[in-house]
Design a protein around this motif. Structure first.
Motif, PDB file in Angstrom:
ATOM      1  N   LYS A 104       0.742  -1.206   0.125  1.00 48.48           N
ATOM      2  CA  LYS A 104      -0.055   0.029  -0.178  1.00 48.48           C
ATOM      3  C   LYS A 104       0.872   1.159   0.122  1.00 48.48           C
ATOM      4  O   LYS A 104       2.064   1.384   0.672  1.00 48.48           O
ATOM      5  N   GLY A 105       0.365   2.333  -0.597  1.00 46.35           N
ATOM      6  CA  GLY A 105       1.015   3.733  -0.663  1.00 46.35           C
ATOM      7  C   GLY A 105       2.344   3.673  -1.139  1.00 46.35           C
ATOM      8  O   GLY A 105       2.857   2.947  -2.034  1.00 46.35           O
ATOM      9  N   ARG A 106       3.133   4.313  -0.475  1.00 43.62           N
ATOM     10  CA  ARG A 106       4.649   4.316  -0.716  1.00 43.62           C
ATOM     11  C   ARG A 106       5.576   3.411  -0.011  1.00 43.62           C
ATOM     12  O   ARG A 106       6.862   3.462  -0.139  1.00 43.62           O
ATOM     13  N   LEU A 107       4.845   2.501   0.683  1.00 42.76           N
ATOM     14  CA  LEU A 107       5.632   1.588   1.442  1.00 42.76           C
ATOM     15  C   LEU A 107       6.673   0.720   0.606  1.00 42.76           C
ATOM     16  O   LEU A 107       7.783   0.604   0.975  1.00 42.76           O
ATOM     17  N   PRO A 108       6.163   0.414  -0.666  1.00 44.19           N
ATOM     18  CA  PRO A 108       7.345  -0.086  -1.503  1.00 44.19           C
ATOM     19  C   PRO A 108       8.535   0.642  -2.004  1.00 44.19           C
ATOM     20  O   PRO A 108       9.609   0.081  -2.245  1.00 44.19           O
ATOM     21  N   GLN A 109       8.208   1.989  -1.813  1.00 43.76           N
ATOM     22  CA  GLN A 109       9.268   2.593  -2.247  1.00 43.76           C
ATOM     23  C   GLN A 109      10.313   2.998  -1.266  1.00 43.76           C
ATOM     24  O   GLN A 109      11.545   2.941  -1.410  1.00 43.76           O
ATOM     25  N   TYR A 110       9.776   2.925  -0.023  1.00 43.41           N
ATOM     26  CA  TYR A 110      10.712   2.946   1.302  1.00 43.41           C
ATOM     27  C   TYR A 110      11.367   1.523   1.422  1.00 43.41           C
ATOM     28  O   TYR A 110      12.501   1.639   1.967  1.00 43.41           O
ATOM     29  N   LEU A 111      10.765   0.539   1.327  1.00 38.29           N
ATOM     30  CA  LEU A 111      11.379  -0.568   1.071  1.00 38.29           C
ATOM     31  C   LEU A 111      12.399  -0.894   0.172  1.00 38.29           C
ATOM     32  O   LEU A 111      13.535  -1.224   0.584  1.00 38.29           O
ATOM     33  N   LEU A 112      12.344  -0.154  -1.219  1.00 43.65           N
ATOM     34  CA  LEU A 112      13.241  -0.251  -1.977  1.00 43.65           C
ATOM     35  C   LEU A 112      14.530   0.301  -1.622  1.00 43.65           C
ATOM     36  O   LEU A 112      15.535   0.060  -1.739  1.00 43.65           O
ATOM     37  N   ALA A 113      14.342   1.766  -0.934  1.00 43.56           N
ATOM     38  CA  ALA A 113      15.282   2.287  -0.546  1.00 43.56           C
ATOM     39  C   ALA A 113      16.338   1.839   0.416  1.00 43.56           C
ATOM     40  O   ALA A 113      17.577   1.774   0.145  1.00 43.56           O
ATOM     41  N   ASN A 114      15.843   1.244   1.173  1.00 42.30           N
ATOM     42  CA  ASN A 114      16.557   0.448   2.332  1.00 42.30           C
ATOM     43  C   ASN A 114      17.163  -0.931   1.859  1.00 42.30           C
ATOM     44  O   ASN A 114      18.390  -1.106   2.047  1.00 42.30           O
ATOM     45  N   GLN A 115      16.685  -1.500   0.679  1.00 38.55           N
ATOM     46  CA  GLN A 115      17.274  -2.694  -0.050  1.00 38.55           C
ATOM     47  C   GLN A 115      18.333  -2.333  -0.716  1.00 38.55           C
ATOM     48  O   GLN A 115      19.523  -2.675  -0.759  1.00 38.55           O
ATOM     49  N   LEU A 116      18.270  -1.259  -1.355  1.00 38.69           N
ATOM     50  CA  LEU A 116      19.270  -0.730  -2.253  1.00 38.69           C
ATOM     51  C   LEU A 116      20.415  -0.238  -1.512  1.00 38.69           C
ATOM     52  O   LEU A 116      21.724  -0.162  -1.559  1.00 38.69           O
ATOM     53  N   ALA A 117      20.071   0.417  -0.285  1.00 42.21           N
ATOM     54  CA  ALA A 117      21.178   0.772   0.688  1.00 42.21           C
ATOM     55  C   ALA A 117      22.110  -0.346   1.277  1.00 42.21           C
ATOM     56  O   ALA A 117      23.093  -0.422   1.292  1.00 42.21           O
ATOM     57  N   VAL A 118      21.281  -1.558   1.584  1.00 43.81           N
ATOM     58  CA  VAL A 118      21.771  -2.664   2.098  1.00 43.81           C
ATOM     59  C   VAL A 118      22.851  -3.177   1.176  1.00 43.81           C
ATOM     60  O   VAL A 118      23.788  -3.662   1.384  1.00 43.81           O
ATOM     61  N   GLU A 119      22.330  -3.162  -0.270  1.00 42.76           N
ATOM     62  CA  GLU A 119      23.200  -4.010  -1.339  1.00 42.76           C
ATOM     63  C   GLU A 119      24.461  -3.014  -1.931  1.00 42.76           C
ATOM     64  O   GLU A 119      25.544  -3.547  -1.955  1.00 42.76           O
ATOM     65  N   HIS A 120      24.199  -1.630  -1.494  1.00 43.27           N
ATOM     66  CA  HIS A 120      25.496  -0.816  -2.221  1.00 43.27           C
ATOM     67  C   HIS A 120      26.399  -0.231  -1.249  1.00 43.27           C
ATOM     68  O   HIS A 120      27.384   0.319  -1.468  1.00 43.27           O
ATOM     69  N   ILE A 121      25.890  -0.219   0.146  1.00 43.27           N
ATOM     70  CA  ILE A 121      26.928   0.367   1.209  1.00 43.27           C
ATOM     71  C   ILE A 121      26.989  -0.791   2.409  1.00 43.27           C
ATOM     72  O   ILE A 121      26.445  -1.260   2.924  1.00 43.27           O
ATOM     73  N   LYS A 122      28.579  -0.934   2.139  1.00 49.57           N
ATOM     74  CA  LYS A 122      28.797  -2.180   2.866  1.00 49.57           C
ATOM     75  C   LYS A 122      29.683  -1.796   4.113  1.00 49.57           C
ATOM     76  O   LYS A 122      30.017  -2.819   4.866  1.00 49.57           O
ATOM     77  N   ASP A 123      29.834  -0.636   4.124  1.00 47.14           N
ATOM     78  CA  ASP A 123      31.221  -0.158   5.149  1.00 47.14           C
ATOM     79  C   ASP A 123      30.638   0.202   6.515  1.00 47.14           C
ATOM     80  O   ASP A 123      31.328   0.544   7.540  1.00 47.14           O
ATOM     81  N   LYS A 124      29.319   0.144   6.676  1.00 50.41           N
ATOM     82  CA  LYS A 124      28.636   0.702   7.871  1.00 50.41           C
ATOM     83  C   LYS A 124      27.196   0.240   7.907  1.00 50.41           C
ATOM     84  O   LYS A 124      26.665  -0.190   6.921  1.00 50.41           O
ATOM     85  N   PRO A 125      26.600   0.132   8.950  1.00 55.49           N
ATOM     86  CA  PRO A 125      25.232  -0.248   9.313  1.00 55.49           C
ATOM     87  C   PRO A 125      24.337   0.575   8.570  1.00 55.49           C
ATOM     88  O   PRO A 125      24.459   1.815   8.508  1.00 55.49           O
ATOM     89  N   ILE A 126      23.101  -0.215   8.311  1.00 55.75           N
ATOM     90  CA  ILE A 126      21.881   0.598   7.792  1.00 55.75           C
ATOM     91  C   ILE A 126      20.731   0.519   8.787  1.00 55.75           C
ATOM     92  O   ILE A 126      20.565  -0.455   9.221  1.00 55.75           O
ATOM     93  N   TRP A 127      20.344   1.714   9.040  1.00 56.12           N
ATOM     94  CA  TRP A 127      19.211   1.708   9.918  1.00 56.12           C
ATOM     95  C   TRP A 127      17.954   2.272   9.279  1.00 56.12           C
ATOM     96  O   TRP A 127      17.833   3.271   8.575  1.00 56.12           O
ATOM     97  N   GLY A 128      16.964   1.508   9.134  1.00 52.34           N
ATOM     98  CA  GLY A 128      15.826   1.936   8.554  1.00 52.34           C
ATOM     99  C   GLY A 128      14.832   2.899   9.388  1.00 52.34           C
ATOM    100  O   GLY A 128      15.410   3.062  10.378  1.00 52.34           O
ATOM    101  N   GLY A 129      13.570   3.340   9.030  1.00 50.40           N
ATOM    102  CA  GLY A 129      13.032   4.315  10.021  1.00 50.40           C
ATOM    103  C   GLY A 129      11.535   3.827   9.775  1.00 50.40           C
ATOM    104  O   GLY A 129      10.932   3.227   8.771  1.00 50.40           O
ATOM    105  N   MET A 130      11.000   3.945  10.834  1.00 47.87           N
ATOM    106  CA  MET A 130       9.258   3.885  10.850  1.00 47.87           C
ATOM    107  C   MET A 130       8.659   4.675  12.179  1.00 47.87           C
ATOM    108  O   MET A 130       9.571   5.080  13.208  1.00 47.87           O
ATOM    109  N   ILE A 131       7.530   5.040  12.276  1.00 49.04           N
ATOM    110  CA  ILE A 131       6.953   5.768  13.026  1.00 49.04           C
ATOM    111  C   ILE A 131       6.541   4.684  14.361  1.00 49.04           C
ATOM    112  O   ILE A 131       6.379   3.392  14.166  1.00 49.04           O
ATOM    113  N   GLY A 132       6.258   5.422  15.488  1.00 50.16           N
ATOM    114  CA  GLY A 132       6.033   4.581  16.554  1.00 50.16           C
ATOM    115  C   GLY A 132       4.419   4.281  16.674  1.00 50.16           C
ATOM    116  O   GLY A 132       3.597   5.079  15.975  1.00 50.16           O
TER     117      GLY A 132
END
Length: 330
Positions: A104-132
């Protein structure tokens, strides 16, 4: 392992909550980034390549999850979106509310951003984000109305909070499966509550997320910039591995209150300092905070919230220069 590295290092690490400067570096606008996961990732990557943050973080957009539930969102070219109107007019609507799937909505785009970050940034952790959960419920029901409901119709309010929590567990599970190392869980509206209210209507539900998902490979970082110090005990009670504070708290007092095995982050003002201050102001404030917190091995210097659009790159460079100078003397 990364958390242990923080504790054992004599150097101070930095994890500013910052994506908007990256959007500007790549020549895009906020609307592009919040609607296109590839643009969002490119902004994250541009900042990772340019600055020595110890972790990559995503945009703190607190409309994505509400939009997935069906809330109306207004978009702007150069500012983060906002929820408009009220999705749930009463508790009968809460009972009928369906938990959305991740398409739904823009969730797929935010999942894509996180996925691409994991795949292409290897020298540091990736923290996703979400509301409480409390902040999400307030966006669906109207914040003022939901505050009243918590005290006048608490059982109905808790039905909504549980639906929000169940959805967030699903969303967070998907982020974890992509390989991100953690999430910054933004719960600023819980700062409107007393400590007891925060415990009952926010921390109780966040504990469910922590219990379900946090482990040796994945951490929850609870952000509450609405906390002025009054609900720090409720934040601690969630069991989150990291606690992120806004600029309204005294960082030294907060560090004394928090367990030494919990990472504590904050709390330079992203607006009055980073956006409105000079590079000298930023450098001085950064150095001052580092000196005042130097005895705490669990402290990570950060901004008090997401760095807004149109922040001077000179100010960001001054922030890192102050940290570098401080660490050279350690």
């Amino acid at each position: 392992m990364w958390k242990e590295k923080v504790f054992q290092s004599s150097k101070r690490m930095a994890v500013p909550i910052m994506t908007h400067p990256g959007i500007e570096i790549i020549g895009k606008n906020v609307y592009d980034a919040v609607t296109d996961g590839k643009v969002h990732f490119e902004a994250i990557k541009a900042l990772s390549d340019r600055y020595p943050s110890s972790v990559c973080t995503v945009i703190m957009d607190l409309t994505v999850e509400a939009e997935a539930f069906g809330a109306s969102v207004e978009f702007y070219k150069n500012d983060i979106p906002t929820v408009i109107g009220r999705l749930l007019p009463d508790m009968q609507a809460v009972e009928r509310l369906e938990i959305p799937d991740l398409g739904k909505g823009r969730l797929p785009q935010y999942l894509l951003a996180n996925q691409l970050a994991v795949e292409h940034i290897k020298d540091k952790p990736i923290w996703g984000g979400m509301i409480g959960p409390f902040s999400l419920a307030g966006r669906l029901y109207d914040m003022s109305e939901f505050m009243m409901a918590c005290y006048c119709e608490p059982e109905g309010a808790k039905v909504l909070l549980q639906k929000c929590t169940d959805f967030l567990i699903t969303y967070c599970s998907a982020l974890k499966q992509q390989g991100v190392s953690g999430v910054v869980l933004a719960e600023p509206a819980a700062g409107l509550l007393s400590n007891e209210g925060c415990e009952e209507f926010s921390s109780f539900y966040i504990r469910q997320i922590v219990k379900k998902l946090q482990d040796d490979n994945f951490m929850i970082v609870l952000h509450n910039c609405g906390n002025t110090g009054h609900c720090t005990p409720a934040m601690i009670s969630t069991g989150a591995s990291g606690l992120h504070f806004g600029n309204s708290v005294n960082m030294v007092d907060t560090l004394k209150e928090c367990p030494k095995d919990v990472l504590v982050m904050g709390n330079l003002d992203p607006v009055s300092l980073f956006k409105s201050g000079t590079s000298d102001d930023v450098k001085k404030a950064t150095r001052d905070l580092l000196e005042r917190t130097s005895e705490f091995s669990n402290f990570i210097i950060s901004t008090g919230c997401d760095v807004p659009p149109s922040v001077s790159l000179q100010n960001i460079e001054a922030f890192y220069a102050a940290i570098d100078e401080f660490n050279r003397l350690r």
